[in-house]
Design an enzyme around this catalytic site. Sequence first.
Site, PDB file in Angstrom:
ATOM      1  N   HIS A 125     -24.988 -17.961 -15.344  1.00 32.48           N
ATOM      2  CA  HIS A 125     -23.977 -17.361 -14.463  1.00 32.48           C
ATOM      3  C   HIS A 125     -24.326 -15.895 -14.156  1.00 32.48           C
ATOM      4  O   HIS A 125     -24.401 -15.487 -12.994  1.00 32.48           O
ATOM      5  CB  HIS A 125     -22.603 -17.458 -15.138  1.00 32.48           C
ATOM      6  CG  HIS A 125     -21.474 -16.865 -14.350  1.00 32.48           C
ATOM      7  ND1 HIS A 125     -20.642 -17.628 -13.577  1.00 32.48           N
ATOM      8  CD2 HIS A 125     -21.051 -15.582 -14.196  1.00 32.48           C
ATOM      9  CE1 HIS A 125     -19.746 -16.839 -12.986  1.00 32.48           C
ATOM     10  NE2 HIS A 125     -19.977 -15.589 -13.348  1.00 32.48           N
ATOM     11  N   GLU A 126     -24.555 -15.124 -15.204  1.00 35.53           N
ATOM     12  CA  GLU A 126     -24.817 -13.691 -14.994  1.00 35.53           C
ATOM     13  C   GLU A 126     -26.158 -13.486 -14.285  1.00 35.53           C
ATOM     14  O   GLU A 126     -26.306 -12.532 -13.514  1.00 35.53           O
ATOM     15  CB  GLU A 126     -24.762 -12.924 -16.321  1.00 35.53           C
ATOM     16  CG  GLU A 126     -23.426 -13.017 -17.082  1.00 35.53           C
ATOM     17  CD  GLU A 126     -22.189 -12.637 -16.266  1.00 35.53           C
ATOM     18  OE1 GLU A 126     -22.310 -11.822 -15.338  1.00 35.53           O
ATOM     19  OE2 GLU A 126     -21.087 -13.176 -16.553  1.00 35.53           O
ATOM     20  N   HIS A 132     -25.518 -13.505 -10.671  1.00 33.18           N
ATOM     21  CA  HIS A 132     -25.052 -12.191 -10.199  1.00 33.18           C
ATOM     22  C   HIS A 132     -26.230 -11.211 -10.110  1.00 33.18           C
ATOM     23  O   HIS A 132     -26.354 -10.439  -9.163  1.00 33.18           O
ATOM     24  CB  HIS A 132     -24.029 -11.603 -11.179  1.00 33.18           C
ATOM     25  CG  HIS A 132     -22.653 -12.202 -11.080  1.00 33.18           C
ATOM     26  ND1 HIS A 132     -21.931 -12.222  -9.909  1.00 33.18           N
ATOM     27  CD2 HIS A 132     -21.857 -12.779 -12.018  1.00 33.18           C
ATOM     28  CE1 HIS A 132     -20.740 -12.784 -10.133  1.00 33.18           C
ATOM     29  NE2 HIS A 132     -20.674 -13.140 -11.401  1.00 33.18           N
ATOM     30  N   GLU A 188     -19.407 -14.094  -6.698  1.00 36.36           N
ATOM     31  CA  GLU A 188     -19.068 -15.212  -7.575  1.00 36.36           C
ATOM     32  C   GLU A 188     -19.710 -16.511  -7.064  1.00 36.36           C
ATOM     33  O   GLU A 188     -20.051 -17.392  -7.844  1.00 36.36           O
ATOM     34  CB  GLU A 188     -17.545 -15.328  -7.646  1.00 36.36           C
ATOM     35  CG  GLU A 188     -16.991 -15.911  -8.918  1.00 36.36           C
ATOM     36  CD  GLU A 188     -17.433 -15.227 -10.204  1.00 36.36           C
ATOM     37  OE1 GLU A 188     -17.814 -14.038 -10.189  1.00 36.36           O
ATOM     38  OE2 GLU A 188     -17.418 -15.900 -11.231  1.00 36.36           O
TER      39      GLU A 188
HETATM   40 ZN    ZN Z   1     -18.987 -13.945 -12.386  1.00 34.45          ZN
END
Ligand code: ZN
Length: 492
Positions: A257-258, A261, A287
Amino acid sequence: MLEPYLERLTAFQTARVLFDWDESTIEPPMSNSLTSKVVGTLAMEEYQILSDSTYQELVMELKDNKELSLKEATVVKELAKDIERTSKIPAEEYKEFTILVSQAGSIWAKAKNNNDYASFAPTLGKLIAFQKKFAGYRRKTGQDLYDVLLGDFEEAFDKKALDAFFARLKEEIVPLLKEVSKKNDEIDTGFLTLSYDTKKQDSFNRELARYLGFDFEKGVIAESEHPFTTNLHNRDVRITTHYYENQLDSAMFSTIHETGHALYEMNIADELTQTPAGGGASAAMHESQSRFYENIIGRSKAFWEPLYGKLQETFPEQLGNVSLDTYIRAINKAQASLIRTESDELTYCLHIMVRYELEKLMIESDVDVMELPKLWADKYEEYLGVRPKTDTEGILQDIHWSFGEFGYFPSYALGNAFASQIYAQMEKEMDVEAILRSGDISPIQKYLAEHIHQYGMTKNSRELILDVCGEDFTPDYYVEYLKDKYKRIYEL
Ligand code: ZN
């Protein structure tokens, strides 16, 4: 000349980001009592630049200048937004609000720890009253108050658009979840909670980030209580993860997830980074990138085909006898739960829907704050089929409202929907599954960098979707994606 002001602003903001990062990762326990003074001084310097009248005049003069390049116009637009936001609010009221916010965090934390909503309710009531008043000062003629707040986070999506979006989700996802829940006993996740050495997890996670395209020449990975991403500029992007010995998937999917980003920030164009236009298009678009990697790519079988063997080699005792199919079913199990941050891909948006509906009530009606916990619980029961027994696991679970922040939550849900629409378009242009199976996913990373990341804030999220997909935003792809996926996983 605006330039010297911006250079100083960037310097102070960069220092603050670095101190924030340090505080969440490696700062020694006794540091903060003294370091916080330095951080306070830096914040004051930043505030003085932003409230300097010459600076503000320069920005507002440039705002309507038609000669500006796209980059310059975006920078000025972002700066002007901040000036307009605060200049309409009387200084005295804004100060009162700032003081309230600085106290609200610890009042909320204490209330959450003690399951004592009543002790937070008056503060929440005041925060709501302030935001309603401020939105009233800022609204355009005929604009609804909640739309003013939503606009701070996502300029291209108002209440009307979000009502339609959530109505669609309610109609499709609530019944799907009921079907899925009936078959949940069939999915075994027990092997994910065996003991997994955290050092071995760490080395696997680093390889995973590298595999996704995380560039260790421009980024670092550390550990923190709650995983997050921050950046100084496009050559210094920092992510964190958190290892649990008895929960293998937690750190892995946080890392993925990170990294999503981080890839966004690493690929913002050089001419935009270190300017106020050098971030992601919006919180929701950011997101969308993290969830694209975490859920759409990262939980697919094709993604794990070249990787699962390595995971088994790292943990032969725990995973040696677990087949890839069993593993894939386990990491995709959907189960209604009470806590948003622990929820899965299918139920996540229902958690957001509850918050969205309550925020509308808080900002646009005169709802009594003491009634909110019951409304919260009723909605959880209706959409997710679970009812919190305490306010700690109910309305007190999230920090956002204690910042006086209303209107942010929908970004999380929109991000999921953007990701599905982008994925559908990507599939039209390349064989995504074959790329995933090949063990070299760089074409996917390049596609996102080229079509989304490089633009920073020069396009808003709706313009990006239109340019990438050739059509306006629609929730259809998201709904179809979820239905298709869960019917497959659960053999419905
Ligand atoms: Zn996030």
